[in-house]
Scaffold this motif. Sequence first.
Motif, PDB file in Angstrom:
ATOM      1  N   LEU A 123      45.778  13.319  32.490  1.00  0.00           N
ATOM      2  CA  LEU A 123      45.359  14.723  32.435  1.00  0.00           C
ATOM      3  C   LEU A 123      44.020  14.880  31.730  1.00  0.00           C
ATOM      4  O   LEU A 123      43.199  15.714  32.113  1.00  0.00           O
ATOM      5  CB  LEU A 123      46.457  15.560  31.764  1.00  0.00           C
ATOM      6  CG  LEU A 123      47.770  15.566  32.569  1.00  0.00           C
ATOM      7  CD1 LEU A 123      48.903  16.203  31.791  1.00  0.00           C
ATOM      8  CD2 LEU A 123      47.577  16.271  33.921  1.00  0.00           C
ATOM      9  N   HIS A 134      53.406  13.774  35.663  1.00  0.00           N
ATOM     10  CA  HIS A 134      52.018  14.266  35.622  1.00  0.00           C
ATOM     11  C   HIS A 134      51.627  14.967  36.922  1.00  0.00           C
ATOM     12  O   HIS A 134      50.659  15.712  36.949  1.00  0.00           O
ATOM     13  CB  HIS A 134      51.063  13.103  35.337  1.00  0.00           C
ATOM     14  CG  HIS A 134      51.350  11.886  36.168  1.00  0.00           C
ATOM     15  ND1 HIS A 134      52.448  11.088  35.949  1.00  0.00           N
ATOM     16  CD2 HIS A 134      50.714  11.356  37.235  1.00  0.00           C
ATOM     17  CE1 HIS A 134      52.466  10.106  36.844  1.00  0.00           C
ATOM     18  NE2 HIS A 134      51.422  10.257  37.629  1.00  0.00           N
ATOM     19  N   VAL A 137      45.174  20.093  27.110  1.00  0.00           N
ATOM     20  CA  VAL A 137      46.299  19.189  27.378  1.00  0.00           C
ATOM     21  C   VAL A 137      47.193  19.188  26.153  1.00  0.00           C
ATOM     22  O   VAL A 137      46.824  18.641  25.108  1.00  0.00           O
ATOM     23  CB  VAL A 137      45.804  17.756  27.665  1.00  0.00           C
ATOM     24  CG1 VAL A 137      46.972  16.832  28.026  1.00  0.00           C
ATOM     25  CG2 VAL A 137      44.742  17.732  28.766  1.00  0.00           C
ATOM     26  N   SER A 167      49.318  11.724  29.545  1.00  0.00           N
ATOM     27  CA  SER A 167      48.260  12.364  28.752  1.00  0.00           C
ATOM     28  C   SER A 167      46.900  11.791  29.145  1.00  0.00           C
ATOM     29  O   SER A 167      45.919  12.524  29.261  1.00  0.00           O
ATOM     30  CB  SER A 167      48.537  12.219  27.245  1.00  0.00           C
ATOM     31  OG  SER A 167      48.347  10.889  26.792  1.00  0.00           O
ATOM     32  N   GLU A 218      51.463  18.729  36.908  1.00  0.00           N
ATOM     33  CA  GLU A 218      50.338  19.221  36.096  1.00  0.00           C
ATOM     34  C   GLU A 218      49.013  19.040  36.852  1.00  0.00           C
ATOM     35  O   GLU A 218      48.140  19.907  36.798  1.00  0.00           O
ATOM     36  CB  GLU A 218      50.287  18.476  34.752  1.00  0.00           C
ATOM     37  CG  GLU A 218      51.588  18.536  33.964  1.00  0.00           C
ATOM     38  CD  GLU A 218      52.053  19.961  33.691  1.00  0.00           C
ATOM     39  OE1 GLU A 218      51.289  20.705  33.045  1.00  0.00           O
ATOM     40  OE2 GLU A 218      53.170  20.321  34.120  1.00  0.00           O
ATOM     41  N   ALA A 234      51.272  17.286  28.711  1.00  0.00           N
ATOM     42  CA  ALA A 234      51.462  15.838  28.878  1.00  0.00           C
ATOM     43  C   ALA A 234      52.851  15.470  28.390  1.00  0.00           C
ATOM     44  O   ALA A 234      53.140  15.590  27.200  1.00  0.00           O
ATOM     45  CB  ALA A 234      50.411  15.077  28.078  1.00  0.00           C
TER      46      ALA A 234
END
Length: 442
Positions: free
Chosen positions: A381, A339, A394, A378, A342, A372
Amino acid sequence: MKDGYLKVEQSPALAGEVELVGAKNAVLVIIASLVVTAGKSVLHNVPLSADVFEMIELLRHLGAVIFFNTEKHELLVDTTTLHSWQVSSVLMQKTRASILIMGGLLARFGKARVGLPGGDAIGKRPIDYHLKNFAKMGVVIHHEADYLCADVERLVAARIVLEYPSVGATENIIMAATRAQGATKIINAACEPEVLDLIACLTKMGAKITVEAPATITVEGVDVLNPIEHTIMFDRLEAGSLLIAAAATGGEVFIPDADAGVLDVFLLKLEEMGHTITIGENGKGIHLKSTQTPRAVSLKTGPYPGFPTDLQPPMMALQCFASGTSVIEETVFENRFHHVHELIKMGASIHIEHNKAIITGVERLYGTHVVAPDIRASTALVIAGLVAHGTTTVSGLSHWKRGYEALEKKLQHLGANVVVHEAQNEKIMVFDMVRQAHHERD
Ligand code: UD1
């Protein structure tokens, strides 16, 4: 987009009260554990997450008759007609938790032929502790292409020392040991609350299990295990995610179902950031009032009762805009920073040194398109998206759905601007699962 996605807009301070569902990490192993019994069991508070449907499918494939009352979150599982100990590679690949079927199959049939498990790519995730210790209990295991074949005449008790308190290995060994000859001792066992929920279930079935400090679980084998009725414990990871979402937006939330006693270190870290946590009588019910000026906090993930690795990604999203520098040391999985890249795309200042993420708080995050790669990423994010300027999309909706039952609806209920955009094939898949669950009744 091929997979569905979540669209998140910068949101007002989340506020309100929210209910929890049953814990994914408890229900998956508990459904798997029902193969040790022959009869009709009933589970309550079963979440409608995709991994649960996969585990149901797996048991059906073995011959169990299952009815899922999705409105009531009630699962009826009849294992009387269980006739198979084989699980195809395709079914095994759907989740990591599929490996948890092995202990029960060995207890029931003395045999298992299963494909290798799948699951999130958050590290190598070997299963050597499971296999090595089954072997100690007399199980002969060999590989046939991508299948594991395990056989035992009679499971025998063993003194098992886990070099690391693996949750899955502890659960698999416990399930196998319920039918072994003699008392199996697991030293350095995982004692996560979800493991204790499994033990509660097996104890209702008639298993003889004791847990002693610091982390020894003893299982005395018995001849017969009976079907049960059980309510799955609340999802502490869902609770943690909702608290983080409220804290990120400067909001205030009350979760009456949450038992603070299983979230201690996590709550401590929220308090160190400056958030005010109030706990209800007897430890039940958590209220969070967030600070408008969060401070950086450092933490290290670890086995229970340490900081849960599954809350590390969402916690990192919160640390992205706390004032100062936070350090997260990830000690459970060797590769759980997918993650990070991101979050950086959204404007976060994070760099990685081996198993440490060093996060320097920034003024603001910016919405963009992010991917994700696993369940908890997930969550991270989506939470980052709630505070980012602009729109965040996402992708990787399938991960979100594997871990949670419509968590977006709970966030919306608290005031979050988050919506799910289903991919056409996902819509069909979920519809099919629910329809099939109902069809079983007819
Ligand atoms: C479970 C949880 C997962 C959580 C994790 C740690 C479920 C369905 N999933 O996963 O959400 O993040 O506990 O709390 O309950 N290991 C080995 N060999 C093994 C087994 C594990 O080296 O045979 C290593 C793993 O690679 C990992 C560490 O041990 O680095 C912990 O894994 P484990 O506790 O087994 O996690 P899971 O049971 O897979």
